[in-house]
Motif scaffolding. Structure first.
Motif, PDB file in Angstrom:
ATOM      1  N   ASP A  75      48.341  65.675  64.522  1.00 13.30           N
ATOM      2  CA  ASP A  75      48.035  64.256  64.540  1.00 13.30           C
ATOM      3  C   ASP A  75      49.153  63.460  63.869  1.00 13.30           C
ATOM      4  N   PHE A  76      49.588  62.395  64.544  1.00 12.59           N
ATOM      5  CA  PHE A  76      50.574  61.479  63.991  1.00 12.59           C
ATOM      6  C   PHE A  76      49.873  60.126  63.828  1.00 12.59           C
ATOM      7  N   GLU A  77      49.502  59.797  62.620  1.00 12.40           N
ATOM      8  CA  GLU A  77      48.726  58.568  62.429  1.00 12.40           C
ATOM      9  C   GLU A  77      48.688  58.144  60.971  1.00 12.40           C
ATOM     10  N   GLU A  78      48.463  56.847  60.786  1.00 16.82           N
ATOM     11  CA  GLU A  78      48.133  56.270  59.490  1.00 16.82           C
ATOM     12  C   GLU A  78      47.058  55.224  59.742  1.00 16.82           C
ATOM     13  N   SER A  79      46.229  54.953  58.754  1.00 19.00           N
ATOM     14  CA  SER A  79      45.100  54.042  58.950  1.00 19.00           C
ATOM     15  C   SER A  79      45.553  52.600  59.085  1.00 19.00           C
ATOM     16  N   TYR A  80      45.044  51.957  60.148  1.00 22.15           N
ATOM     17  CA  TYR A  80      45.310  50.526  60.331  1.00 22.15           C
ATOM     18  C   TYR A  80      44.446  49.665  59.417  1.00 22.15           C
TER      19      TYR A  80
ATOM     20  N   LEU B  69      32.976  48.544  72.070  1.00 22.52           N
ATOM     21  CA  LEU B  69      33.750  48.750  70.859  1.00 22.52           C
ATOM     22  C   LEU B  69      33.820  50.242  70.582  1.00 22.52           C
ATOM     23  N   SER B  70      35.030  50.780  70.659  1.00 23.13           N
ATOM     24  CA  SER B  70      35.249  52.213  70.505  1.00 23.13           C
ATOM     25  C   SER B  70      35.875  52.467  69.142  1.00 23.13           C
ATOM     26  N   ASP B  71      35.061  52.931  68.214  1.00 23.54           N
ATOM     27  CA  ASP B  71      35.486  53.088  66.818  1.00 23.54           C
ATOM     28  C   ASP B  71      35.783  54.557  66.522  1.00 23.54           C
ATOM     29  N   TYR B  72      37.039  54.839  66.226  1.00 21.40           N
ATOM     30  CA  TYR B  72      37.446  56.185  65.821  1.00 21.40           C
ATOM     31  C   TYR B  72      37.818  56.214  64.331  1.00 21.40           C
ATOM     32  N   ALA B  73      37.390  55.190  63.600  1.00 16.60           N
ATOM     33  CA  ALA B  73      37.622  55.102  62.153  1.00 16.60           C
ATOM     34  C   ALA B  73      39.104  55.085  61.808  1.00 16.60           C
ATOM     35  N   LYS B  74      39.920  54.447  62.664  1.00 15.25           N
ATOM     36  CA  LYS B  74      41.353  54.334  62.402  1.00 15.25           C
ATOM     37  C   LYS B  74      41.732  52.944  61.886  1.00 15.25           C
ATOM     38  N   GLY B  75      40.765  52.027  61.811  1.00  8.92           N
ATOM     39  CA  GLY B  75      41.011  50.736  61.191  1.00  8.92           C
ATOM     40  C   GLY B  75      41.123  49.548  62.119  1.00  8.92           C
TER      41      GLY B  75
END
Length: 477
Positions: free
Chosen positions: A119-124, A151-157
């Motif tokens: 995974d390549f990610e940081e919280s928005y 609304l599709s929430d994947y808890a990424k911000g």
């Protein structure tokens, strides 16, 4: 019996955490001398829209018009994601993060199994990650034309201000369907429908070991959050719809084989929302979503359920139509065929206007084995390959004509531009194609050869083609 409504007149706005799903796949033949891990010789690099982008893709596969709002970085994955979406007539509306990357998930596969995910990610959700006021403004503009919001929430911000988005929908008196995440569902207060899976629900209300507990705790959650309904997906137990003042609707799973649950929640929320936008009763929309979920879990990776697949899954075949199958139905048939020692031959194509060249080719293919499978491009795939005026005949009609041929045993649709993924699941003993190809140029070659099968190019019958037939028709109206 509920049916499939006309989704072409529906318009939905999807907002949430978008991501790029990448897949590296290839054979594994040895263990690394550096560590006890398999060595995958990567032969294929594929990218697909993921997260909220996969919800929009599912809506497009049903024939609905979808707009997509999300946050991305200023990077190449964002450009790749936009290009993939435009192939399906989805125009993305991005709010760019000045310092964070587009969320990307890389899966390494071998023999259709995940070896590792990176995974390549940081919280928005972090301070200053993106312009939150701009996202709310874009959402307000998008809802002016949309009938339903998803609304599709994947808890990424991305949905950090979800309460403001719900309030916009309430003010417009338009339904908002939410796929929730996290341990605080109070932020979704006032939504029309929440669609958690059982594990997500239990994290909020506690263990639900039986139907009675699920119904009781679900009802209290509906009351506390002022919801109109709660749809709980329950894996092998199917799904349960709870509504105030109505009996629970328990639906058993439609999946005969669960191959990969990646993105199944996206399919459920998309089919449910599309049904509501098309005027379906909530119960019928949930029934359709259940069938769609059964289709996608039989596929590898983030996937969609197309209208053609839904029609086949819901359709009770009349005499002469028993050969028209969904991918899942086909795999079940082939398991029986293989147990009998049958040799399976497979080919693919558009087959828009069936002509004698097609028939001769299919007859030649059938002579090489016990069963002939014909994979047919779905309508959107044909348009991407051959232009906006094609196909002349719908996928359902093309499949029906092929299924009527004595030399064809099974007909199955596929939504992608090539049948490579489908061939990798079927793994026929013999893959055939007509024309002047070299065998190694044919989609599915590597998978079939690695499984011990063969790939053959059959003679092309000169003087026959759909394009030339259409040209003659235009010249002689």
């Amino acid at each position: 019996m509920y049916g499939i409504p006309d989704f072409s007149k529906t318009r939905l706005l999807v907002a949430g955490d978008v991501m790029l799903d990448r897949y590296w796949s290839g054979p594994t033949q040895r263990i690394s001398p550096e560590a006890p891990v398999p060595v995958v010789r990567v032969g294929r690099d594929e990218s697909r829209p993921g997260g909220a982008a996969n919800v929009a893709l599912n809506l497009a596969a049903l024939g609905a018009r979808a707009s997509l709002l999300g946050v991305v970085g200023r990077d190449s994955p964002a450009a790749s994601l936009a290009a993939l979406l435009r192939l399906h007539a989805i125009e993305p509306d991005w709010v760019e993060s000045p310092r964070l990357p587009t969320i990307t998930k890389l899966r390494v596969l071998s023999r259709n199994q995940q070896v590792i995910r990176l995974d390549f990610e940081e919280s928005y959700a972090s301070q200053g990650a993106f312009d939150r006021a701009k996202l709310i403004e874009r959402f307000t503009i998008g809802m002016a034309d949309a009938q339903v919001a998803v609304l599709s929430d994947y808890a990424k911000g991305t949905l950090i201000d979800v309460a403001a988005l719900i309030a916009q929908c309430q003010a417009l008196k338009k339904p908002v369907v939410i796929d929730p995440k996290g341990n605080d569902f109070t932020r979704y207060r006032g939504a029309t429908v929440l669609t958690p899976n059982l594990g997500e629900l239990e994290a909020i209300v506690g263990a639900c070991p039986d139907d009675a507990t699920l119904i009781g705790k679900g009802a209290r959650l509906i009351n506390d959050l002022h919801l109109e309904a709660l749809l709980v997906t329950r894996s092998e137990k199917g799904m349960t719809l709870l509504r105030p003042g109505k009996p629970p609707l328990h639906l058993p799973t439609e999946a005969r084989e669960v191959f990969d649950v990646t993105g199944a929640g996206d399919t459920v929320v998309a089919a449910l929302a599309a049904g509501l936008a098309a005027g379906q009763d909530l119960g019928d929309a949930v029934r359709l979503a259940n069938v769609a979920a059964g289709i996608v879990v039989a596929k590898l990776g983030t996937a969609t359920a197309s209208r053609a697949e839904l029609e086949l899954a819901l359709h009770r075949p009349a005499a002469g139509e028993e050969s028209l199958l969904t991918e899942e139905q086909l795999l079940a048939k082939l398991a029986t065929a293989r147990s009998r020692g049958n040799t399976i031959v497979m080919t693919n194509g558009v087959f828009d206007l069936l002509h004698v060249g097609h028939v001769r080719y299919l007859e030649a293919a059938r002579q090489r084995g016990d069963l002939l499978i014909v994979a047919v491009n779905e309508d959107d795939s044909v348009r991407r390959l051959k232009g906006p005026t094609r196909p002349v005949n719908s996928c359902a009609d093309r499949m029906r004509v092929l299924g009527a041929l004595k030399c064809v045993d099974y007909v199955v649709p596929f939504a992608e531009d090539t049948p490579e993924r489908l061939i990798g699941r079927v793994l026929p003993d013999l893959l055939v194609k007509g024309g002047d190809y070299k065998p190694e140029q044919i989609a599915g070659y590597a998978a079939v050869k690695a499984n011990g099968g063969d790939v053959v190019v059959l003679d092309f019958h000169e003087g026959y083609s759909t394009t030339s037939m259409l040209g003659r028709g235009a010249a002689n109206p």
